[in-house]
Scaffold this motif. Structure first.
Motif, PDB file in Angstrom:
ATOM      1  N   ARG A 148     -56.751  29.538 -61.739  1.00 55.52           N
ATOM      2  CA  ARG A 148     -57.456  29.093 -60.529  1.00 55.52           C
ATOM      3  C   ARG A 148     -56.604  29.458 -59.316  1.00 55.52           C
ATOM      4  N   LEU A 149     -57.172  30.240 -58.389  1.00 58.75           N
ATOM      5  CA  LEU A 149     -56.433  30.698 -57.223  1.00 58.75           C
ATOM      6  C   LEU A 149     -56.537  29.692 -56.085  1.00 58.75           C
ATOM      7  N   LEU A 150     -55.395  29.454 -55.439  1.00 54.86           N
ATOM      8  CA  LEU A 150     -55.307  28.536 -54.308  1.00 54.86           C
ATOM      9  C   LEU A 150     -54.563  29.212 -53.168  1.00 54.86           C
ATOM     10  N   THR A 151     -54.637  28.614 -51.995  1.00 56.00           N
ATOM     11  CA  THR A 151     -53.854  29.072 -50.866  1.00 56.00           C
ATOM     12  C   THR A 151     -52.937  27.942 -50.415  1.00 56.00           C
ATOM     13  N   LEU A 152     -51.793  28.315 -49.877  1.00 58.20           N
ATOM     14  CA  LEU A 152     -50.814  27.359 -49.369  1.00 58.20           C
ATOM     15  C   LEU A 152     -50.592  27.620 -47.899  1.00 58.20           C
ATOM     16  N   GLY A 153     -50.745  26.573 -47.092  1.00 55.85           N
ATOM     17  CA  GLY A 153     -50.563  26.719 -45.652  1.00 55.85           C
ATOM     18  C   GLY A 153     -49.198  26.257 -45.191  1.00 55.85           C
ATOM     19  N   GLY A 154     -49.161  25.632 -44.019  1.00 55.58           N
ATOM     20  CA  GLY A 154     -47.904  25.243 -43.401  1.00 55.58           C
ATOM     21  C   GLY A 154     -47.457  23.846 -43.776  1.00 55.58           C
ATOM     22  N   ASN A 155     -46.775  23.177 -42.832  1.00 59.15           N
ATOM     23  CA  ASN A 155     -46.166  21.878 -43.120  1.00 59.15           C
ATOM     24  C   ASN A 155     -47.166  20.796 -43.478  1.00 59.15           C
ATOM     25  N   ASP A 156     -48.420  20.937 -43.027  1.00 57.71           N
ATOM     26  CA  ASP A 156     -49.399  19.896 -43.338  1.00 57.71           C
ATOM     27  C   ASP A 156     -49.835  19.929 -44.801  1.00 57.71           C
ATOM     28  N   TYR A 157     -49.395  20.922 -45.552  1.00 54.20           N
ATOM     29  CA  TYR A 157     -49.670  20.950 -46.983  1.00 54.20           C
ATOM     30  C   TYR A 157     -48.638  20.148 -47.782  1.00 54.20           C
ATOM     31  N   TYR A 158     -47.628  19.648 -47.103  1.00 54.48           N
ATOM     32  CA  TYR A 158     -46.574  18.856 -47.738  1.00 54.48           C
ATOM     33  C   TYR A 158     -46.655  17.414 -47.246  1.00 54.48           C
ATOM     34  N   VAL A 159     -46.180  16.491 -48.078  1.00 56.47           N
ATOM     35  CA  VAL A 159     -46.017  15.094 -47.678  1.00 56.47           C
ATOM     36  C   VAL A 159     -44.540  14.752 -47.840  1.00 56.47           C
ATOM     37  N   TYR A 160     -43.953  14.157 -46.810  1.00 53.79           N
ATOM     38  CA  TYR A 160     -42.538  13.813 -46.820  1.00 53.79           C
ATOM     39  C   TYR A 160     -42.359  12.301 -46.689  1.00 53.79           C
ATOM     40  N   ALA A 161     -41.278  11.799 -47.260  1.00 50.93           N
ATOM     41  CA  ALA A 161     -40.985  10.370 -47.183  1.00 50.93           C
ATOM     42  C   ALA A 161     -40.708   9.969 -45.738  1.00 50.93           C
ATOM     43  N   PRO A 162     -41.422   8.957 -45.215  1.00 51.57           N
ATOM     44  CA  PRO A 162     -41.197   8.525 -43.834  1.00 51.57           C
ATOM     45  C   PRO A 162     -39.965   7.638 -43.671  1.00 51.57           C
ATOM     46  N   ASP A 163     -39.394   7.199 -44.793  1.00 53.03           N
ATOM     47  CA  ASP A 163     -38.225   6.316 -44.747  1.00 53.03           C
ATOM     48  C   ASP A 163     -37.532   6.381 -46.100  1.00 53.03           C
ATOM     49  N   GLY A 164     -36.349   5.787 -46.205  1.00 58.26           N
ATOM     50  CA  GLY A 164     -35.641   5.729 -47.470  1.00 58.26           C
ATOM     51  C   GLY A 164     -36.002   4.481 -48.251  1.00 58.26           C
ATOM     52  N   GLY A 165     -36.072   4.603 -49.553  1.00 60.89           N
ATOM     53  CA  GLY A 165     -36.419   3.464 -50.396  1.00 60.89           C
ATOM     54  C   GLY A 165     -36.844   3.925 -51.771  1.00 60.89           C
ATOM     55  N   VAL A 166     -37.804   3.235 -52.372  1.00 56.10           N
ATOM     56  CA  VAL A 166     -38.319   3.587 -53.693  1.00 56.10           C
ATOM     57  C   VAL A 166     -39.755   4.061 -53.545  1.00 56.10           C
ATOM     58  N   PHE A 167     -40.036   5.250 -54.056  1.00 58.85           N
ATOM     59  CA  PHE A 167     -41.328   5.914 -53.913  1.00 58.85           C
ATOM     60  C   PHE A 167     -42.312   5.406 -54.958  1.00 58.85           C
ATOM     61  N   GLU A 168     -43.444   4.883 -54.466  1.00 59.43           N
ATOM     62  CA  GLU A 168     -44.578   4.520 -55.321  1.00 59.43           C
ATOM     63  C   GLU A 168     -45.682   5.543 -55.076  1.00 59.43           C
TER      64      GLU A 168
END
Length: 336
Positions: A253-273
């Motif tokens: 299945r072919l996909l495309t990858l764009g810029g930074n909005d295709y990523y999600v980053y942690a807004p703070d330090g802690g434990v990821f749920e």
């Protein structure tokens, strides 16, 4: 002096010789324990007459095991009679990192895939990058770089390439990705660190290149290792470098990858749920994950959101996270 002649690294193999050879690329490394020592980067060359010249590489990041093991199997199993042309196989390109089980080198903290075009007089990682770009790549037609998510990420097994504005070149890259046979194949226009990667090095040297992201999570699974081993043979057969048995090719299945909005980053330090799983279809604005403050559990968790519609192709593995860590990576429908 030619660029290749400036490298301080020494290749034990004769790349012009027919047959199968194994040995090391020697990286000079003078330390207290060994004044005239060198670091051994494992390398193999399998040559049988004229034909495609292919570099197959893994261990660009040392904690990405799937490609390293699959290339080791390829070295052991392939006979010269099954090859047309020449294969240079570099299973653990950043060997100090692989030996330590780390993404980056314990010697200089170097990230090999952010070190091209390298420096013949630089630290160890940049010397390795220089040797690959200026000594090995100019002798190749194709370069295949086998990555995975390493210790911090898990991917749906995927192939990837950088978008090419030339339609014929783009069709060739899509053909390579489909030939490998991973469940997903994605095309990026803004791959991270794009001018300092092996992909960028290959483009500078006029070499056709393709990469993978094969699982990860700091582990090796039977299904992904099988896909890697079979995909490598399909890929070599596709470019005319392999004439042995080839497993059937699954759909991609072919996909495309764009810029930074295709990523999600942690807004703070802690434990990821995590609030989404690999393979989920998500929408812009949808909650992606919570960051819990286990040191002050009475605080409301911080909430991360998806900034783009798409398919979740990658998810962070460790629970403990810091602000700026990648939590998710998305792909969206390929326009072609």
């Amino acid at each position: 002096m030619k660029a290749a002649e400036r490298s301080r690294l020494f290749l034990e193999l004769d790349l012009a010789r027919n047959g199968k050879q194994t040995g090391f690329i020697r990286v000079p490394h003078s330390v207290h324990r060994s004044a005239y020592g060198w670091l051994p980067i494992p390398v193999a060359c399998i040559k049988n007459g004229e034909g495609p010249r292919v570099l197959m590489m893994a261990g660009n990041h040392g904690d990405e095991w799937e490609g390293q093991l699959a290339l080791g199997g390829l070295i052991r199993d392939l006979e010269p009679a099954q090859v047309r042309g020449r294969l240079i196989i570099l299973p653990s390109a950043n060997f100090p990192a692989a030996q330590a089980g780390l993404r980056t080198s314990p010697i200089d903290d170097g990230n090999l895939n952010r070190s091209f075009p390298g420096d013949p007089d630089g630290d160890v990682t940049r010397q390795i990058a220089y040797f690959i770009e200026h000594v090995l790549l100019p002798q190749c037609d194709y370069a295949f770089d086998f990555h995975s998510g390493g210790s911090s990420l898990m991917y749906i097994p995927s192939t990837l390439c950088r978008r090419d504005p030339d339609p014929a070149a783009m069709a060739r890259l899509l053909g390579l990705m489909k030939a490998f046979g991973a469940p997903l194949g994605w095309v990026g226009s803004a791959l991270q660190g794009q001018d300092r990667t092996l992909t960028a090095a290959a483009r500078r040297q006029g070499v056709v290149s393709m990469g993978t992201e094969l699982g990860g999570g700091g582990q090796v699974t039977p299904s992904v290792l099988k896909l890697a081993a079979e995909g490598m043979r399909r890929l070599l057969a596709h470019v005319g470098a392999y004439v042995g048995p080839v497993p059937a090719t699954p759909d991609t299945r072919l996909l495309t990858l764009g810029g930074n909005d295709y990523y999600v980053y942690a807004p703070d330090g802690g434990v990821f749920e995590p609030l989404a799983e690999l393979g989920d279809e998500v929408k812009r604005g949808q909650p992606a994950g919570r960051i819990h403050f286990h040191d002050t559990p009475w605080r409301t968790p911080a909430l991360a959101h998806f900034a783009h519609d798409g398919l979740v192709i990658c998810k962070r593995v460790p629970g403990r996270t810091e602000r700026g860590d990648c939590l998710y990576h998305l792909g969206s429908a390929y326009p072609g």
